[in-house]
Write a protein that holds these residues in place. Structure first.
Motif, PDB file in Angstrom:
ATOM      1  N   UNK A 214       0.818  -1.218   0.000  1.00  0.00           N
ATOM      2  CA  UNK A 214       0.000   0.000   0.000  1.00  0.00           C
ATOM      3  C   UNK A 214       0.850   1.266   0.000  1.00  0.00           C
ATOM      4  N   UNK A 215       1.882   1.315   0.823  1.00  0.00           N
ATOM      5  CA  UNK A 215       2.685   2.545   0.893  1.00  0.00           C
ATOM      6  C   UNK A 215       3.432   2.793  -0.420  1.00  0.00           C
ATOM      7  N   UNK A 216       3.951   1.748  -1.037  1.00  0.00           N
ATOM      8  CA  UNK A 216       4.619   1.927  -2.328  1.00  0.00           C
ATOM      9  C   UNK A 216       3.611   2.297  -3.417  1.00  0.00           C
ATOM     10  N   UNK A 217       2.434   1.689  -3.374  1.00  0.00           N
ATOM     11  CA  UNK A 217       1.374   2.036  -4.332  1.00  0.00           C
ATOM     12  C   UNK A 217       0.951   3.493  -4.162  1.00  0.00           C
ATOM     13  N   UNK A 218       0.815   3.932  -2.909  1.00  0.00           N
ATOM     14  CA  UNK A 218       0.439   5.320  -2.639  1.00  0.00           C
ATOM     15  C   UNK A 218       1.487   6.292  -3.169  1.00  0.00           C
ATOM     16  N   UNK A 219       2.756   5.957  -2.967  1.00  0.00           N
ATOM     17  CA  UNK A 219       3.857   6.808  -3.438  1.00  0.00           C
ATOM     18  C   UNK A 219       3.784   6.973  -4.958  1.00  0.00           C
ATOM     19  N   UNK A 220       3.679   5.857  -5.669  1.00  0.00           N
ATOM     20  CA  UNK A 220       3.607   5.917  -7.131  1.00  0.00           C
ATOM     21  C   UNK A 220       2.301   6.552  -7.605  1.00  0.00           C
ATOM     22  N   UNK A 221       1.199   6.240  -6.921  1.00  0.00           N
ATOM     23  CA  UNK A 221      -0.102   6.782  -7.300  1.00  0.00           C
ATOM     24  C   UNK A 221      -0.173   8.294  -7.147  1.00  0.00           C
ATOM     25  N   UNK A 222       0.451   8.827  -6.100  1.00  0.00           N
ATOM     26  CA  UNK A 222       0.444  10.274  -5.873  1.00  0.00           C
ATOM     27  C   UNK A 222       1.128  11.019  -7.020  1.00  0.00           C
ATOM     28  N   UNK A 223       2.032  10.353  -7.693  1.00  0.00           N
ATOM     29  CA  UNK A 223       2.748  10.935  -8.823  1.00  0.00           C
ATOM     30  C   UNK A 223       2.121  10.554 -10.162  1.00  0.00           C
ATOM     31  N   UNK A 224       1.033   9.813 -10.084  1.00  0.00           N
ATOM     32  CA  UNK A 224       0.327   9.302 -11.270  1.00  0.00           C
ATOM     33  C   UNK A 224       1.225   8.422 -12.121  1.00  0.00           C
ATOM     34  N   UNK A 225       2.114   7.655 -11.463  1.00  0.00           N
ATOM     35  CA  UNK A 225       3.002   6.728 -12.157  1.00  0.00           C
ATOM     36  C   UNK A 225       2.460   5.306 -12.132  1.00  0.00           C
ATOM     37  N   UNK A 226       1.664   4.947 -11.133  1.00  0.00           N
ATOM     38  CA  UNK A 226       1.212   3.565 -10.960  1.00  0.00           C
ATOM     39  C   UNK A 226       0.231   3.181 -12.057  1.00  0.00           C
ATOM     40  N   UNK A 227       0.513   2.054 -12.715  1.00  0.00           N
ATOM     41  CA  UNK A 227      -0.349   1.566 -13.789  1.00  0.00           C
ATOM     42  C   UNK A 227      -1.113   0.311 -13.394  1.00  0.00           C
ATOM     43  N   UNK A 228      -0.489  -0.574 -12.594  1.00  0.00           N
ATOM     44  CA  UNK A 228      -1.142  -1.824 -12.224  1.00  0.00           C
ATOM     45  C   UNK A 228      -0.390  -2.468 -11.061  1.00  0.00           C
ATOM     46  N   UNK A 229      -1.089  -3.310 -10.297  1.00  0.00           N
ATOM     47  CA  UNK A 229      -0.497  -4.110  -9.239  1.00  0.00           C
ATOM     48  C   UNK A 229      -0.931  -5.557  -9.486  1.00  0.00           C
ATOM     49  N   UNK A 230       0.058  -6.450  -9.606  1.00  0.00           N
ATOM     50  CA  UNK A 230      -0.231  -7.852  -9.905  1.00  0.00           C
ATOM     51  C   UNK A 230       0.565  -8.734  -8.959  1.00  0.00           C
ATOM     52  N   UNK A 231       0.084  -9.947  -8.723  1.00  0.00           N
ATOM     53  CA  UNK A 231       0.850 -10.878  -7.873  1.00  0.00           C
ATOM     54  C   UNK A 231       2.215 -11.174  -8.479  1.00  0.00           C
TER      55      UNK A 231
END
Length: 68
Positions: free
Chosen positions: A48-65
């Motif tokens: 979650x914290x890494x996703x939040x970091x990337x998401x805040x910068x609009x860099x996150x595209x997907x999270x997969x196992x």
């Protein structure tokens, strides 16, 4: 003797040595073409914290196992 290929993939969280269970796929549109995906590995604790970091910068595209 084990090779580094036998070592588990480690979480990208700062100082974390847990095995990765997630792949966070991202790109920086100022640097990468739209189809390019960089990968950060994450354990359950840091997903979650890494996703939040990337998401805040609009860099996150997907999270997969992560299939290690």
């Amino acid at each position: 003797m084990t090779s580094s290929d036998d070592a588990p993939d480690v979480c990208s969280g700062k100082g974390c040595q847990n095995s990765a269970t997630w792949e966070l796929l991202w790109n920086n549109p100022k640097l990468h073409t739209p189809e390019r995906r960089k990968i950060w590995l994450a354990c359950d604790e840091h997903r979650q914290s890494l996703s939040d970091f990337l998401g805040a910068r609009q860099f996150l595209k997907d999270v997969v196992p992560h299939v290690g």
